[in-house]
Enzyme design. Structure first.
Site, PDB file in Angstrom:
ATOM      1  N   LYS A 183       0.662  -1.106   0.314  1.00 53.37           N
ATOM      2  CA  LYS A 183       0.021  -0.140  -0.083  1.00 53.37           C
ATOM      3  C   LYS A 183       0.636   0.836   0.169  1.00 53.37           C
ATOM      4  O   LYS A 183       0.078   1.731  -0.399  1.00 53.37           O
ATOM      5  CB  LYS A 183      -0.442   0.063   1.350  1.00 53.37           C
ATOM      6  CG  LYS A 183      -0.070  -0.389   2.259  1.00 53.37           C
ATOM      7  CD  LYS A 183       0.498   1.037   3.915  1.00 53.37           C
ATOM      8  CE  LYS A 183       0.919   0.970   4.420  1.00 53.37           C
ATOM      9  NZ  LYS A 183       1.377   1.786   5.041  1.00 53.37           N
ATOM     10  N   THR A 240      -3.543   5.656   3.991  1.00 55.54           N
ATOM     11  CA  THR A 240      -2.159   6.201   4.164  1.00 55.54           C
ATOM     12  C   THR A 240      -2.449   6.632   2.414  1.00 55.54           C
ATOM     13  O   THR A 240      -0.988   7.852   2.397  1.00 55.54           O
ATOM     14  CB  THR A 240      -1.296   5.160   3.176  1.00 55.54           C
ATOM     15  OG1 THR A 240      -1.197   4.327   4.982  1.00 55.54           O
ATOM     16  CG2 THR A 240       0.275   6.035   3.251  1.00 55.54           C
TER      17      THR A 240
END
Length: 327
Positions: A183, A240
């Site tokens: 990610k 994120t």
């Protein structure tokens, strides 16, 4: 498990220490930075000025930290972990990795590095959407703890779980680790897109197609597909990729604004895991012939120094694909 060792006195290690000290644990930190060690010894963290509920110990002598407890929590930058763990005797220890990334060169996950260096360790993984500052302040979050030894896994849940730090269990160590690592690369892509001024639509598209890419890579490497739709995959990806608190997203944003890799790193002043992880991802996907256009695009910007505008244009000009591969 009344005592534990935290390797790494950075923001994430410190945040975990603040959380665990509230639960009454005796903690020793290991860190190479003398200023960080001195601050921790005084019972305050070096980042937010918060006081520990129970004063921790702190040392820059690794053996002292390892001998303190049978429970070792790793909160170090991924690229230094092998060097730190090569020499100490970890036999019989319970090791929880809270670091997210892949080792450059070997493309190994942290738990694989630990198992390579200590086959007698019980290794577990803690991951999920959890910014250090918010954990340090006791704001609510939910994470995943993964491992194969179910009895120890349940015992460890009792160590970490609290009203504001909810811990869910998983046996899919591979998927949980890969979700946390991959990610970061997609978050850099989202930051680049934001820095170029591409807007909210483009970011949503990158998150969605980035998740498809994570699932494709992660399942090819042995992770369960459903894991990537959980906290350590989708949850961490959304956090994120969208928040200005994210180092990886901010790093990408600065690149999109025209800064060089070196300038962006200097501006952030912290380790950007995705910058290194993308190198391992590029190597893995090429070797396994896995289609990963977003990760490759990030690699072009970060490693090959190709202008973000050119990379973004090439990405947009790709031939249209099926949304789902089974169609």
């Amino acid at each position: 498990m009344g005592k534990l060792t935290i390797l790494g006195g950075g923001r994430w290690g410190t945040a975990l220490g603040l959380h665990l000290s509230k639960k009454g644990f005796e903690i020793i930190f290991f860190d190479r930075n003398s200023a960080v060690v001195e601050s921790l010894r005084k019972g305050k963290d070096a980042y937010w000025g918060m006081e520990f509920a129970k004063n921790p110990r702190a040392t820059n002598v690794l053996d002292e930290a390892i001998e303190f407890s049978d429970l070792i929590v790793i909160a170090l930058p991924v690229q230094v972990i092998r060097g730190v763990l090569e020499k100490p005797n970890l036999r019989g220890k319970v090791v929880v990795s809270a670091s997210k990334g892949l080792e450059v060169g070997t493309s190994k996950r942290v738990s694989q590095i630990v198992q390579e260096l200590c086959r007698d360790c019980k290794t577990f993984v803690l991951s999920g959407p959890s910014f250090a500052e918010e954990v340090a302040k006791g704001l609510p979050c939910a994470v995943v703890l993964a491992g194969k030894d179910l009895d120890t896994l349940k015992e460890l849940r009792g160590v970490f779980h609290s009203e504001t730090f909810r811990v869910y269990l998983s046996e899919d160590t591979v998927g949980v680790e890969l979700g946390g690592a991959l990610k970061n690369v997609i978050a850099i892509a989202c930051g680049i897109s934001d820095g170029l001024g591409f807007g909210d639509n483009a970011r949503a598209s990158l998150i969605t197609r980035g998740l498809a890419e994570i699932v494709r890579i992660g399942s090819s490497l042995g992770g369960k597909k459903e894991t990537f739709y959980g906290l350590s995959g989708l949850g961490d990806l959304v956090l994120t990729s969208t928040s200005s608190k994210s180092r990886n997203r901010t790093f990408g944003f600065l690149l999109g604004q025209g800064l060089s890799v070196e300038e962006a790193e200097a501006r952030i002043g912290q380790v950007v895991e995705g910058k290194e992880t993308v190198k391992a991802v590029k190597k893995l996907t090429e070797e396994l012939k896995i289609y990963a256009p977003i990760s490759w695009a990030v690699y072009q910007v970060v490693v090959e120094n190709i202008p973000p505008e050119q990379v973004a244009r090439d990405l947009l000009l790709r031939p249209p694909q099926r949304e789902f591969e089974y169609l």
